[in-house]
Design an enzyme around this catalytic site. Sequence first.
Site, PDB file in Angstrom:
ATOM      1  N   GLU A 298      74.171  31.411  46.736  1.00  0.00           N
ATOM      2  CA  GLU A 298      73.298  30.582  46.141  1.00  0.00           C
ATOM      3  C   GLU A 298      73.348  29.105  45.157  1.00  0.00           C
ATOM      4  OE1 GLU A 298      69.245  33.655  44.779  1.00  0.00           O
ATOM      5  OE2 GLU A 298      69.776  32.538  43.058  1.00  0.00           O
TER       6      GLU A 298
ATOM      7  N   CYS B  85      74.837  22.730  41.738  1.00  0.00           N
ATOM      8  CA  CYS B  85      75.248  23.854  40.423  1.00  0.00           C
ATOM      9  C   CYS B  85      75.549  24.595  42.001  1.00  0.00           C
ATOM     10  CB  CYS B  85      73.829  24.248  39.677  1.00  0.00           C
ATOM     11  SG  CYS B  85      74.460  25.265  39.287  1.00  0.00           S
TER      12      CYS B  85
ATOM     13  N   CYS C 145      79.578  38.669  39.411  1.00  0.00           N
ATOM     14  CA  CYS C 145      80.359  38.453  38.736  1.00  0.00           C
ATOM     15  C   CYS C 145      80.667  39.743  38.878  1.00  0.00           C
ATOM     16  CB  CYS C 145      79.686  37.150  38.015  1.00  0.00           C
ATOM     17  SG  CYS C 145      80.946  36.707  36.983  1.00  0.00           S
TER      18      CYS C 145
ATOM     19  N   CYS D 199      78.172  39.553  31.266  1.00  0.00           N
ATOM     20  CA  CYS D 199      77.486  39.291  30.122  1.00  0.00           C
ATOM     21  C   CYS D 199      75.937  39.477  29.735  1.00  0.00           C
ATOM     22  CB  CYS D 199      77.540  37.408  30.138  1.00  0.00           C
ATOM     23  SG  CYS D 199      78.784  37.204  30.796  1.00  0.00           S
TER      24      CYS D 199
ATOM     25  N   CYS E 262      72.977  37.791  31.709  1.00  0.00           N
ATOM     26  CA  CYS E 262      73.290  37.319  32.721  1.00  0.00           C
ATOM     27  C   CYS E 262      72.673  37.756  34.602  1.00  0.00           C
ATOM     28  CB  CYS E 262      73.981  36.481  33.118  1.00  0.00           C
ATOM     29  SG  CYS E 262      74.588  35.481  34.896  1.00  0.00           S
TER      30      CYS E 262
ATOM     31  N   GLY F 200      78.840  33.400  39.598  1.00  0.00           N
ATOM     32  CA  GLY F 200      80.893  33.723  39.409  1.00  0.00           C
ATOM     33  C   GLY F 200      80.996  33.235  38.734  1.00  0.00           C
TER      34      GLY F 200
ATOM     35  N   SER G 141      81.284  29.040  27.508  1.00  0.00           N
ATOM     36  CA  SER G 141      79.807  29.945  27.358  1.00  0.00           C
ATOM     37  C   SER G 141      80.757  29.955  26.050  1.00  0.00           C
ATOM     38  CB  SER G 141      79.662  30.729  28.773  1.00  0.00           C
ATOM     39  OG  SER G 141      79.265  30.311  30.027  1.00  0.00           O
TER      40      SER G 141
ATOM     41  N   CYS H 229      69.552  29.103  34.802  1.00  0.00           N
ATOM     42  CA  CYS H 229      70.742  29.393  34.557  1.00  0.00           C
ATOM     43  C   CYS H 229      70.824  30.499  34.547  1.00  0.00           C
ATOM     44  CB  CYS H 229      71.608  28.893  33.288  1.00  0.00           C
ATOM     45  SG  CYS H 229      71.243  26.816  33.022  1.00  0.00           S
TER      46      CYS H 229
HETATM   47  N1  SAH Z   1      80.642  32.420  34.567  1.00  0.00           N
HETATM   48  C1  SAH Z   1      80.377  31.026  33.971  1.00  0.00           C
HETATM   49  C2  SAH Z   1      79.549  30.128  34.715  1.00  0.00           C
HETATM   50  C3  SAH Z   1      78.356  30.255  35.244  1.00  0.00           C
HETATM   51  S1  SAH Z   1      76.922  30.880  34.146  1.00  0.00           S
HETATM   52  C4  SAH Z   1      79.979  31.088  32.616  1.00  0.00           C
HETATM   53  O1  SAH Z   1      79.608  32.092  32.130  1.00  0.00           O
HETATM   54  O2  SAH Z   1      80.156  30.470  32.665  1.00  0.00           O
HETATM   55  C5  SAH Z   1      76.507  29.347  33.934  1.00  0.00           C
HETATM   56  C6  SAH Z   1      75.929  29.605  32.610  1.00  0.00           C
HETATM   57  O3  SAH Z   1      74.396  29.646  32.716  1.00  0.00           O
HETATM   58  C7  SAH Z   1      76.306  30.105  31.438  1.00  0.00           C
HETATM   59  O4  SAH Z   1      76.711  29.227  30.412  1.00  0.00           O
HETATM   60  C8  SAH Z   1      75.930  30.988  30.990  1.00  0.00           C
HETATM   61  O5  SAH Z   1      75.866  31.292  30.212  1.00  0.00           O
HETATM   62  C9  SAH Z   1      74.287  30.739  31.167  1.00  0.00           C
HETATM   63  N2  SAH Z   1      73.535  31.575  32.055  1.00  0.00           N
HETATM   64  C10 SAH Z   1      73.218  33.428  32.313  1.00  0.00           C
HETATM   65  N3  SAH Z   1      72.745  33.741  32.317  1.00  0.00           N
HETATM   66  C11 SAH Z   1      71.770  32.824  31.493  1.00  0.00           C
HETATM   67  C12 SAH Z   1      70.008  33.259  31.074  1.00  0.00           C
HETATM   68  N4  SAH Z   1      69.330  34.050  31.773  1.00  0.00           N
HETATM   69  N5  SAH Z   1      69.563  32.030  30.020  1.00  0.00           N
HETATM   70  C13 SAH Z   1      70.411  30.677  29.688  1.00  0.00           C
HETATM   71  N6  SAH Z   1      71.424  31.148  30.497  1.00  0.00           N
HETATM   72  C14 SAH Z   1      72.215  32.110  30.979  1.00  0.00           C
HETATM   73 FE1  SF4 Z   2      79.534  35.645  34.717  1.00  0.00          FE
HETATM   74 FE2  SF4 Z   2      78.853  33.129  33.889  1.00  0.00          FE
HETATM   75 FE3  SF4 Z   2      76.855  35.472  34.185  1.00  0.00          FE
HETATM   76 FE4  SF4 Z   2      79.373  35.867  32.448  1.00  0.00          FE
HETATM   77  S1  SF4 Z   2      77.161  34.427  32.581  1.00  0.00           S
HETATM   78  S2  SF4 Z   2      78.121  37.112  34.370  1.00  0.00           S
HETATM   79  S3  SF4 Z   2      80.551  34.676  33.405  1.00  0.00           S
HETATM   80  S4  SF4 Z   2      78.576  34.673  35.704  1.00  0.00           S
END
Ligand code: SAH
Ligand code: SF4
Length: 353
Positions: free
Chosen positions: A92, A110, A117, A121, A124, A169, A224, A343
């Site tokens: 995406e 973006c 990934c 986390c 996510c 990712g 992050s 996000c």
């Molecule tokens: N993997 C990388 C980049 C992709 S995630 C990373 O983790 O930084 C991009 C951003 O979205 C990160 O800061 C991540 O923590 C945040 N993110 C992921 N899931 C989210 C959610 N459910 N609500 C708000 N931010 C989220």
């Molecule tokens: Fe991967 Fe970033 Fe999502 Fe964490 S927040 S699972 S590093 S995409």
Amino acid sequence: MVQDLRSLDFSEYVDWVTRLGQPKYRAAQIFRWVHREGVADFQRMTDLPLELRQRLVAEASISAPKIRKLLQSDAGQTTKLLLELDDHQCIETVLMQYQRSTTRDRITVCASTQVGCSMGCRFCATGAGGLVRNLTSGEIVGQIYTCNHLLARQKGSKKVTNVVFMGMGEPLMNYRATVKAMRLLSDPRGLHISPRRITVSTCGIVPGIKKLAQEGLPITLAISLHAPEDSLRDFLVPINQRYSLRQLMEACRYYVEMTNRRITFEYTLIRGLNDGPEMAFKLAELVKGLLANVNLIPVNATESDGLLAPEPVQVNRFAETLARLGVNVTIRESRGGAIAAACGQLRATSCCH
Ligand code: SAH
Ligand code: SF4
């Protein structure tokens, strides 16, 4: 093997045309078609002789993703694309067109760096499905080229001005392809997007951050963070069990020393977990002296996790506490919520087939 031209940089074009027995200026011509114009059809490379075009068809390929779905929200300002790659995997990509009265229009993509990934986390949606594979550098830049094609259909001949690697990712787990993609995007012979308009977001891959500090690429690094203490971060961002906050902050200081660039810390606010005043104090302490920006993101709901965003008044209180402690802080405006493009909501599971 057929060579994918989207994954080659300029010096590789020169080697490649030399191997084909072609003069060097052909490298510049083909590079321009592929990386500036985003053309994926050799027949459109009209300044190449027909014979050469036919040879390219036989000996090379240009991997271009196919748009499988296109969803719009925010009055057409946010477009989420579901893109199908050559092996039918899907990723995406989100195109955001902000209209500002004060600054010139900013058009941000973006972009994703992996299918899925492996970092897991807690909040996510991408991480929930695990890693399928890394993207090639051609597949990474291709997302921006596809967005430029969409923009070309609108009036005003706009192009992508900013790229954030915050899609699916973990960019630093696909280090080589991501760095190569950033160099391709900023190449003056290609799209010439300034590295200052490119942001890489990482969950904290310490060796990758240190390596990136040595690349001589003045991009923006976003970390992050999400928690200012190890026990909570171990839970929210499991890679913290491998690279602790102390190691992460040391890598950040090294990055700033080497590049003289500000770092952005992303902090997803989750009700009752990391949104209290004691967390704000610890966070301020952690980023002290780092010339940092802290970007607060109220968590976006995903299907499975049950984590909630704080009330807006609590978000503001957290931001005010940080500001009083001398931290540069902003609250991220969420876009694309209605189409699950905000996000952490990007997850292509039931796509393509
Ligand atoms: N993997 C990388 C980049 C992709 S995630 C990373 O983790 O930084 C991009 C951003 O979205 C990160 O800061 C991540 O923590 C945040 N993110 C992921 N899931 C989210 C959610 N459910 N609500 C708000 N931010 C989220
Ligand atoms: Fe991967 Fe970033 Fe999502 Fe964490 S927040 S699972 S590093 S995409």
